[in-house]
Design a protein around this motif. Structure first.
Motif, PDB file in Angstrom:
ATOM      1  N   GLN A  77      69.878   8.359 -20.616  1.00  0.00           N
ATOM      2  CA  GLN A  77      69.946   6.910 -20.902  1.00  0.00           C
ATOM      3  C   GLN A  77      69.693   6.078 -19.645  1.00  0.00           C
ATOM      4  O   GLN A  77      69.064   5.030 -19.695  1.00  0.00           O
ATOM      5  CB  GLN A  77      71.308   6.555 -21.484  1.00  0.00           C
ATOM      6  CG  GLN A  77      71.465   6.979 -22.934  1.00  0.00           C
ATOM      7  CD  GLN A  77      72.882   6.767 -23.440  1.00  0.00           C
ATOM      8  OE1 GLN A  77      73.655   6.027 -22.845  1.00  0.00           O
ATOM      9  NE2 GLN A  77      73.219   7.441 -24.531  1.00  0.00           N
ATOM     10  N   LEU A  78      70.188   6.607 -18.509  1.00  0.00           N
ATOM     11  CA  LEU A  78      69.958   5.927 -17.229  1.00  0.00           C
ATOM     12  C   LEU A  78      68.451   5.887 -16.956  1.00  0.00           C
ATOM     13  O   LEU A  78      67.923   4.874 -16.488  1.00  0.00           O
ATOM     14  CB  LEU A  78      70.678   6.728 -16.134  1.00  0.00           C
ATOM     15  CG  LEU A  78      71.116   6.046 -14.846  1.00  0.00           C
ATOM     16  CD1 LEU A  78      71.952   4.818 -15.124  1.00  0.00           C
ATOM     17  CD2 LEU A  78      71.900   7.027 -13.976  1.00  0.00           C
ATOM     18  N   GLY A  79      67.758   6.975 -17.272  1.00  0.00           N
ATOM     19  CA  GLY A  79      66.301   7.059 -17.107  1.00  0.00           C
ATOM     20  C   GLY A  79      65.571   6.043 -17.985  1.00  0.00           C
ATOM     21  O   GLY A  79      64.573   5.462 -17.558  1.00  0.00           O
ATOM     22  N   TYR A  80      66.101   5.781 -19.217  1.00  0.00           N
ATOM     23  CA  TYR A  80      65.455   4.791 -20.093  1.00  0.00           C
ATOM     24  C   TYR A  80      65.551   3.397 -19.482  1.00  0.00           C
ATOM     25  O   TYR A  80      64.651   2.591 -19.598  1.00  0.00           O
ATOM     26  CB  TYR A  80      66.126   4.755 -21.484  1.00  0.00           C
ATOM     27  CG  TYR A  80      65.977   6.020 -22.289  1.00  0.00           C
ATOM     28  CD1 TYR A  80      64.823   6.801 -22.187  1.00  0.00           C
ATOM     29  CD2 TYR A  80      66.982   6.428 -23.166  1.00  0.00           C
ATOM     30  CE1 TYR A  80      64.692   7.964 -22.927  1.00  0.00           C
ATOM     31  CE2 TYR A  80      66.854   7.595 -23.914  1.00  0.00           C
ATOM     32  CZ  TYR A  80      65.707   8.365 -23.789  1.00  0.00           C
ATOM     33  OH  TYR A  80      65.583   9.502 -24.508  1.00  0.00           O
ATOM     34  N   ARG A  81      66.709   3.136 -18.819  1.00  0.00           N
ATOM     35  CA  ARG A  81      66.906   1.795 -18.259  1.00  0.00           C
ATOM     36  C   ARG A  81      66.119   1.584 -16.963  1.00  0.00           C
ATOM     37  O   ARG A  81      65.851   0.464 -16.562  1.00  0.00           O
ATOM     38  CB  ARG A  81      68.404   1.537 -18.021  1.00  0.00           C
ATOM     39  CG  ARG A  81      69.075   0.938 -19.254  1.00  0.00           C
ATOM     40  CD  ARG A  81      70.535   0.735 -19.042  1.00  0.00           C
ATOM     41  NE  ARG A  81      71.235   2.019 -19.141  1.00  0.00           N
ATOM     42  CZ  ARG A  81      72.390   2.288 -18.540  1.00  0.00           C
ATOM     43  NH1 ARG A  81      72.951   1.395 -17.775  1.00  0.00           N
ATOM     44  NH2 ARG A  81      72.952   3.462 -18.704  1.00  0.00           N
ATOM     45  N   PHE A  82      65.793   2.724 -16.282  1.00  0.00           N
ATOM     46  CA  PHE A  82      65.017   2.640 -15.033  1.00  0.00           C
ATOM     47  C   PHE A  82      63.807   3.557 -15.151  1.00  0.00           C
ATOM     48  O   PHE A  82      63.750   4.593 -14.477  1.00  0.00           O
ATOM     49  CB  PHE A  82      65.875   3.046 -13.832  1.00  0.00           C
ATOM     50  CG  PHE A  82      67.032   2.128 -13.564  1.00  0.00           C
ATOM     51  CD1 PHE A  82      66.903   1.073 -12.667  1.00  0.00           C
ATOM     52  CD2 PHE A  82      68.240   2.297 -14.215  1.00  0.00           C
ATOM     53  CE1 PHE A  82      67.960   0.212 -12.428  1.00  0.00           C
ATOM     54  CE2 PHE A  82      69.312   1.453 -13.984  1.00  0.00           C
ATOM     55  CZ  PHE A  82      69.170   0.401 -13.086  1.00  0.00           C
ATOM     56  N   PRO A  83      62.835   3.175 -15.991  1.00  0.00           N
ATOM     57  CA  PRO A  83      61.701   4.075 -16.258  1.00  0.00           C
ATOM     58  C   PRO A  83      60.960   4.472 -14.977  1.00  0.00           C
ATOM     59  O   PRO A  83      60.490   5.614 -14.870  1.00  0.00           O
ATOM     60  CB  PRO A  83      60.797   3.272 -17.201  1.00  0.00           C
ATOM     61  CG  PRO A  83      61.397   1.933 -17.341  1.00  0.00           C
ATOM     62  CD  PRO A  83      62.768   1.938 -16.768  1.00  0.00           C
ATOM     63  N   ALA A  84      60.913   3.575 -13.995  1.00  0.00           N
ATOM     64  CA  ALA A  84      60.198   3.908 -12.747  1.00  0.00           C
ATOM     65  C   ALA A  84      60.922   5.021 -11.990  1.00  0.00           C
ATOM     66  O   ALA A  84      60.334   5.672 -11.126  1.00  0.00           O
ATOM     67  CB  ALA A  84      60.081   2.667 -11.881  1.00  0.00           C
ATOM     68  N   LYS A  85      62.206   5.231 -12.299  1.00  0.00           N
ATOM     69  CA  LYS A  85      63.011   6.237 -11.581  1.00  0.00           C
ATOM     70  C   LYS A  85      63.254   7.482 -12.427  1.00  0.00           C
ATOM     71  O   LYS A  85      64.047   8.342 -12.038  1.00  0.00           O
ATOM     72  CB  LYS A  85      64.374   5.636 -11.192  1.00  0.00           C
ATOM     73  CG  LYS A  85      64.306   4.365 -10.400  1.00  0.00           C
ATOM     74  CD  LYS A  85      64.113   4.668  -8.938  1.00  0.00           C
ATOM     75  CE  LYS A  85      64.138   3.378  -8.124  1.00  0.00           C
ATOM     76  NZ  LYS A  85      64.007   3.626  -6.708  1.00  0.00           N
ATOM     77  N   ALA A  86      62.616   7.544 -13.586  1.00  0.00           N
ATOM     78  CA  ALA A  86      62.896   8.661 -14.508  1.00  0.00           C
ATOM     79  C   ALA A  86      62.568  10.012 -13.855  1.00  0.00           C
ATOM     80  O   ALA A  86      63.306  10.988 -14.022  1.00  0.00           O
ATOM     81  CB  ALA A  86      62.131   8.472 -15.813  1.00  0.00           C
TER      82      ALA A  86
END
Ligand code: ADP
Ligand code: NI
Length: 200
Positions: A77-86
């Motif tokens: 979910q954290l990756g969804y909120r920060f797609p550039a950091k996935a």
């Protein structure tokens, strides 16, 4: 950079949510100590502090003893909120899975090794003794005289930790903590076998 601070903030919130209610020795305070120690080691060893921080904050979230599915989902979910950091988060998650002592993994990156060292340092010294007895209490283990006892854990794991560390700075810090384990065991041995009445 702003994005990075926001990600670190959100990673802390994720960790807090994950650990709420755990009393087995894995808790947010452990993550805070590991984060602080890891940053200190990172400055001495020349790692990338941004990656080190993320691994430290999230390192126990994939732990099999806790709820690893919940942890993986929270990081996704954290990756969804920060797609550039996935991509970075994916690598962080893989390093986290290699850190646990009981799973016997070895992190591939310097930053992962630094966090593994910091995690292990938090298992020795006075804090390590405290965590060991909290864990044993939580599991209903005996103090001593049993193969799963708290004292047995010193011989199975804690006394071996100083020889498993990757970085010089961590080995240096481990000396004092390791010495305290021996001091504590020595004292405990005397207290477990008090002198007979006529010898007092
Ligand atoms: P990791 O997350 O690196 O695998 P553990 O989950 O094994 O680490 O340990 C977390 C904490 O609980 C540590 O402080 C460790 O010393 C303590 N601990 C783990 N297993 C035991 C045990 N059998 N008895 C007492 N303490 C334990
Ligand atoms: Ni840990």
């Amino acid at each position: 950079m702003e994005d990075h601070y926001e990600l670190i903030n959100e990673a802390w919130k994720t960790a807090e949510l994950y650990f709420s209610g755990d009393s087995s020795g894995h808790d947010i305070d452990h993550s805070r100590r590991v984060h602080k120690l890891a940053l200190h080691l990172c400055h001495a060893e020349g790692g990338k502090s941004s990656i080190t921080e993320l691994i430290a904050i999230l390192h126990d979230i994939g732990d099999h003893k806790l709820d690893s599915d919940k942890g993986t989902e929270l990081i996704r979910q954290l990756g969804y909120r920060f797609p550039a950091k996935a991509g970075i988060l994916h690598e962080v998650l893989e390093e986290c899975a290699r850190i646990s002592f009981s799973k016997g993994g070895i992190p591939l990156t310097l930053e992962g090794k630094i966090v593994q060292d910091a995690d292990r340092l938090d298992s020795i010294g006075a804090i390590g003794v405290a965590r060991c007895f909290m864990f044993a209490g939580n599991r209903g283990h005996r103090l001593t005289d049993d193969r799963r006892s708290a004292v047995q854990h010193f011989y199975d794991k804690l006394l071996k930790i100083k020889d498993t560390l990757h970085t010089d700075r961590a080995r240096q810090e481990a000396e004092r903590r390791h010495a305290f384990l021996n001091l504590f065991l020595n004292e405990l041995e005397q207290d477990l076998d008090p002198p007979a009445e006529n010898n007092l």
